[in-house]
Design a protein around this motif. Structure first.
Motif: not given
Length: 149
Positions: A44-59
């Motif tokens: 669960y934690l591996a999947d959650k962490i891998a997909h957390l949106r923590l990085f900025e996009d172009n906007e």
């Protein structure tokens, strides 16, 4: 299972002054394994962490995951995340998993991140480590599998 997840510019682990692991941009994950945790918590934690949106996009919005950015993960075992400081001045660690069980679940967590296509560096289990974390943002999150499963 508990984790402290930090978005980083870089991170590294040394043991006795010798560099063991290092990453560039990505996430440093301090991972604590508690009594009663299972492989389900690790997955669960591996999947959650891998997909957390923590990085900025172009906007400039946090819409990208570490997978999206091609970043790395530095996973460091940290039993002290189960330190209980409610009584006295010295933390108790009776809620932390025994070392052999913790090592197994830590390895499952690391393996799951790899299966998700992430490059994963690790610390040294049960060693005294010097961990360098150059936080980016700062962005720091606390995750607990028992609060989410």
């Amino acid at each position: 299972m508990r984790s402290v997840v930090q978005r980083v510019v870089r991170g590294s682990v040394k043991v006795e002054g010798k560099l063991i692991s290092e990453i560039g941009p990505g996430l440093v994950v301090l991972l604590g394994v508690g009594r009663g945790d299972t492989g389900r918590d690790a997955v669960y934690l591996a999947d959650k962490i891998a997909h957390l949106r923590l990085f900025e996009d172009n906007e400039g919005k946090m819409n990208l995951s570490v997978k999206d950015t091609g970043g790395c993960i530095l996973a460091v075992s940290q039993f002290t995340l189960y330190g209980d400081c409610r009584k006295g001045r010295r933390p108790g660690f009776s809620d932390a998993s025994p070392p052999d069980e913790a090592r197994n679940l830590y390895n499952i967590f690391v393996d799951e991140l790899g299966k998700l296509g992430l490059e994963v560096a690790t610390g040294c289990f049960r060693e005294h480590m010097t961990v360098e974390i150059i936080n980016d943002g700062p962005v720091t999150l606390l995750l607990d599998s028992k609060k989410n499963i």
